[in-house]
Design a protein around this motif. Structure first.
Motif, PDB file in Angstrom:
ATOM      1  N   CYS A 118       0.830  -1.208   0.000  1.00 38.72           N
ATOM      2  CA  CYS A 118       0.000   0.000   0.000  1.00 38.72           C
ATOM      3  C   CYS A 118       0.862   1.255   0.000  1.00 38.72           C
ATOM      4  O   CYS A 118       0.633   2.191  -0.788  1.00 38.72           O
ATOM      5  CB  CYS A 118      -0.931  -0.020   1.202  1.00 38.72           C
ATOM      6  SG  CYS A 118      -1.908   1.482   1.422  1.00 38.72           S
ATOM      7  N   VAL A 119       1.868   1.308   0.869  1.00 37.80           N
ATOM      8  CA  VAL A 119       2.726   2.487   0.964  1.00 37.80           C
ATOM      9  C   VAL A 119       3.560   2.657  -0.308  1.00 37.80           C
ATOM     10  O   VAL A 119       3.761   3.785  -0.786  1.00 37.80           O
ATOM     11  CB  VAL A 119       3.636   2.371   2.203  1.00 37.80           C
ATOM     12  CG1 VAL A 119       4.657   3.495   2.227  1.00 37.80           C
ATOM     13  CG2 VAL A 119       2.799   2.422   3.472  1.00 37.80           C
ATOM     14  N   MET A 120       4.037   1.556  -0.868  1.00 33.40           N
ATOM     15  CA  MET A 120       4.795   1.637  -2.127  1.00 33.40           C
ATOM     16  C   MET A 120       3.923   2.191  -3.249  1.00 33.40           C
ATOM     17  O   MET A 120       4.382   3.000  -4.070  1.00 33.40           O
ATOM     18  CB  MET A 120       5.331   0.258  -2.494  1.00 33.40           C
ATOM     19  CG  MET A 120       6.430  -0.244  -1.573  1.00 33.40           C
ATOM     20  SD  MET A 120       6.815  -2.000  -1.830  1.00 33.40           S
ATOM     21  CE  MET A 120       7.531  -1.952  -3.470  1.00 33.40           C
ATOM     22  N   ALA A 121       2.682   1.766  -3.306  1.00 30.62           N
ATOM     23  CA  ALA A 121       1.770   2.270  -4.333  1.00 30.62           C
ATOM     24  C   ALA A 121       1.506   3.762  -4.142  1.00 30.62           C
ATOM     25  O   ALA A 121       1.467   4.527  -5.109  1.00 30.62           O
ATOM     26  CB  ALA A 121       0.459   1.485  -4.301  1.00 30.62           C
ATOM     27  N   ALA A 122       1.324   4.196  -2.883  1.00 30.65           N
ATOM     28  CA  ALA A 122       1.098   5.611  -2.604  1.00 30.65           C
ATOM     29  C   ALA A 122       2.326   6.452  -2.960  1.00 30.65           C
ATOM     30  O   ALA A 122       2.205   7.555  -3.519  1.00 30.65           O
ATOM     31  CB  ALA A 122       0.735   5.801  -1.133  1.00 30.65           C
ATOM     32  N   GLU A 123       3.510   5.929  -2.655  1.00 28.74           N
ATOM     33  CA  GLU A 123       4.744   6.650  -2.982  1.00 28.74           C
ATOM     34  C   GLU A 123       4.913   6.806  -4.480  1.00 28.74           C
ATOM     35  O   GLU A 123       5.281   7.873  -4.985  1.00 28.74           O
ATOM     36  CB  GLU A 123       5.928   5.894  -2.373  1.00 28.74           C
ATOM     37  CG  GLU A 123       7.285   6.575  -2.559  1.00 28.74           C
ATOM     38  CD  GLU A 123       7.983   6.129  -3.831  1.00 28.74           C
ATOM     39  OE1 GLU A 123       8.840   6.892  -4.330  1.00 28.74           O
ATOM     40  OE2 GLU A 123       7.670   5.026  -4.332  1.00 28.74           O
ATOM     41  N   ALA A 205      -7.266  -2.133  -0.957  1.00 30.47           N
ATOM     42  CA  ALA A 205      -8.077  -1.149  -1.666  1.00 30.47           C
ATOM     43  C   ALA A 205      -7.282   0.125  -1.952  1.00 30.47           C
ATOM     44  O   ALA A 205      -7.365   0.689  -3.053  1.00 30.47           O
ATOM     45  CB  ALA A 205      -9.326  -0.817  -0.844  1.00 30.47           C
ATOM     46  N   MET A 206      -6.494   0.577  -0.984  1.00 29.65           N
ATOM     47  CA  MET A 206      -5.678   1.769  -1.179  1.00 29.65           C
ATOM     48  C   MET A 206      -4.640   1.537  -2.268  1.00 29.65           C
ATOM     49  O   MET A 206      -4.390   2.425  -3.108  1.00 29.65           O
ATOM     50  CB  MET A 206      -4.987   2.140   0.133  1.00 29.65           C
ATOM     51  CG  MET A 206      -4.209   3.429   0.093  1.00 29.65           C
ATOM     52  SD  MET A 206      -5.296   4.853  -0.155  1.00 29.65           S
ATOM     53  CE  MET A 206      -4.097   6.180  -0.151  1.00 29.65           C
ATOM     54  N   ALA A 207      -4.014   0.372  -2.268  1.00 34.15           N
ATOM     55  CA  ALA A 207      -3.035   0.044  -3.313  1.00 34.15           C
ATOM     56  C   ALA A 207      -3.694   0.020  -4.687  1.00 34.15           C
ATOM     57  O   ALA A 207      -3.120   0.487  -5.676  1.00 34.15           O
ATOM     58  CB  ALA A 207      -2.377  -1.298  -3.013  1.00 34.15           C
ATOM     59  N   LEU A 208      -4.918  -0.508  -4.762  1.00 32.08           N
ATOM     60  CA  LEU A 208      -5.638  -0.556  -6.028  1.00 32.08           C
ATOM     61  C   LEU A 208      -5.907   0.851  -6.560  1.00 32.08           C
ATOM     62  O   LEU A 208      -5.695   1.135  -7.754  1.00 32.08           O
ATOM     63  CB  LEU A 208      -6.952  -1.315  -5.850  1.00 32.08           C
ATOM     64  CG  LEU A 208      -7.890  -1.365  -7.063  1.00 32.08           C
ATOM     65  CD1 LEU A 208      -7.206  -2.071  -8.230  1.00 32.08           C
ATOM     66  CD2 LEU A 208      -9.196  -2.064  -6.697  1.00 32.08           C
ATOM     67  N   VAL A 209      -6.353   1.750  -5.695  1.00 32.36           N
ATOM     68  CA  VAL A 209      -6.647   3.119  -6.116  1.00 32.36           C
ATOM     69  C   VAL A 209      -5.377   3.834  -6.589  1.00 32.36           C
ATOM     70  O   VAL A 209      -5.352   4.454  -7.659  1.00 32.36           O
ATOM     71  CB  VAL A 209      -7.305   3.901  -4.957  1.00 32.36           C
ATOM     72  CG1 VAL A 209      -7.434   5.372  -5.304  1.00 32.36           C
ATOM     73  CG2 VAL A 209      -8.673   3.311  -4.633  1.00 32.36           C
ATOM     74  N   CYS A 210      -4.312   3.739  -5.802  1.00 30.12           N
ATOM     75  CA  CYS A 210      -3.060   4.424  -6.151  1.00 30.12           C
ATOM     76  C   CYS A 210      -2.454   3.876  -7.440  1.00 30.12           C
ATOM     77  O   CYS A 210      -1.994   4.640  -8.298  1.00 30.12           O
ATOM     78  CB  CYS A 210      -2.058   4.302  -5.005  1.00 30.12           C
ATOM     79  SG  CYS A 210      -2.512   5.209  -3.511  1.00 30.12           S
ATOM     80  N   ASN A 211      -2.435   2.557  -7.599  1.00 24.08           N
ATOM     81  CA  ASN A 211      -1.885   1.967  -8.819  1.00 24.08           C
ATOM     82  C   ASN A 211      -2.721   2.320 -10.038  1.00 24.08           C
ATOM     83  O   ASN A 211      -2.191   2.500 -11.142  1.00 24.08           O
ATOM     84  CB  ASN A 211      -1.781   0.451  -8.666  1.00 24.08           C
ATOM     85  CG  ASN A 211      -0.664   0.043  -7.732  1.00 24.08           C
ATOM     86  OD1 ASN A 211       0.351   0.720  -7.625  1.00 24.08           O
ATOM     87  ND2 ASN A 211      -0.852  -1.068  -7.035  1.00 24.08           N
TER      88      ASN A 211
END
Length: 352
Positions: A118-123, A205-211
């Motif tokens: 999740c954090v990697m996707a947000a970054e 879900a957060m990773a999905l949105v960011c990616n």
């Protein structure tokens, strides 16, 4: 409990005569080898690093692989010990110190990869959509602080049963421990299950949105075909986003069944299937990075397009030439700077 004179069933008695530690040992060995290979590749990539944004991603990726490696060694060793010794802690609805440690390890090493993904996707989403903000806010020191916070958050959740907020018990067939969701569950068990499932699903879900945002941004940039776009930076962005999408898809496939089975208190067989599938996340994560590197993506590009050269390709490696060009946005125009040797000329180009 002894109901109507029926003796309580011990976990070890549920094991059939064909059960052996072979499968657990092979899974553990494969996971260790895969993560060690990925760590070696990451170390070489970091040694030849030229981009600051890539450094942050490699630090996160190395932490993910190292966490997966520890997640195979520590719980795997305990599971093998239970398989071999045959002392699975007595009754299925009881626990001991080994069970508490094993259960806490499974929760900790289960949440960490989801949080890290999740954090990697947000970054990466910030790096793709807001590069100036990313360059100003993201650095190695901040990355290390975020990593420590992720590990502390996962550890805090895993330690809740030690403060009587939830329970770890031996699970069928008595060779692993996890959250109590099947027998004599209390309100604290339910809260603990909902917390574990909610955090895992929220991270996915957060990773999905960011990616999705990162992918759409890169596709739009590619379709616009902006002049003076640094191909190497674009290539790195696509490489990192492709790896993140692979990690996200792997986590969804491996963890969603267990999260669903735990939240719905499914039967023992489904729980065993879910935890076995979840262990494959720690095996597949390093291979996602290994197979979705730029060198591999370039080979895939050659095979799918039938082209031997990479001219015009996003994955073409940029080389320094005698003449370098850069562009700066000024209002509705762009200032083009052409440099040859020590001489630079400036001119206004087309509208942005």
């Amino acid at each position: 409990y002894n109901v109507l004179g029926v003796a309580p069933v011990r976990c070890r008695e549920n094991l059939n005569t064909t059960t052996n530690p072979m499968a657990a040992g092979l899974s553990m060995t494969l996971g260790i080898v895969s993560n060690i290979i990925a760590l070696i590749i990451l170390a070489k990539a970091y040694a030849h690093l030229r981009k600051r944004s890539k450094a942050t991603f490699l630090l996160f990726a190395s932490s993910l692989v190292a966490t997966d490696l520890a997640g195979h060694v520590i719980p795997g060793a305990l599971v093998l010990r239970l398989y071999i010794s045959g002392t699975a802690g007595g009754l299925c609805n009881q626990s001991d110190a080994t069970c508490h440690f094993l259960g806490g390890s499974m929760v900790f090493f289960g949440l960490c990869p989801l949080f890290l993904g999740c954090v990697m996707a947000a970054e990466r989403c910030m790096g793709v959509t807001r590069p100036l903000l990313h360059a100003r806010m993201v650095c190695t020191a901040h990355t290390k602080i975020v990593l420590v916070m992720i590990w502390l958050l996962a550890l805090s959740v895993a330690l809740l049963p030690f403060f009587h907020l939830g329970t770890y018990i031996y699970q069928f067939p008595g060779t692993w421990c996890f959250i109590n969701v099947l027998d004599n569950t209390s309100i604290t068990d339910v809260i603990f299950v909902l917390l574990f499932s909610g955090l895992g699903l929220a991270a996915l879900a957060m990773a999905l949105v960011c990616n999705t945002i990162s992918g759409v941004t890169l596709v739009i940039a590619r379709l616009r075909k902006k002049k003076c776009h640094q191909r190497s930076a674009k290539s790195h962005d696509i490489e990192m986003v492709a790896q993140l999408v692979g990690i996200m898809v792997t986590s969804c496939i491996c963890w969603c069944p267990l999260i669903y089975f735990v939240s719905r208190a499914m039967n023992e067989t489904l729980m065993v299937m879910g935890v076995r599938l979840a262990t494959w996340n720690q095996i597949l994560d390093p291979w996602v990075y290994i197979l979705l590197r730029r060198a591999v993506l370039k080979k895939i590009y050659r095979i799918t397009t039938g082209r031997s050269d990479l001219k015009g390709s996003t994955f073409r490696r940029s080389h320094r030439s005698k003449e370098n060009k850069c562009c700066f946005g000024l209002g509705f125009n762009k200032l083009v700077c052409s440099c040859s040797g020590l001489t630079c000329t400036f001119s206004f180009g087309d509208s942005l």
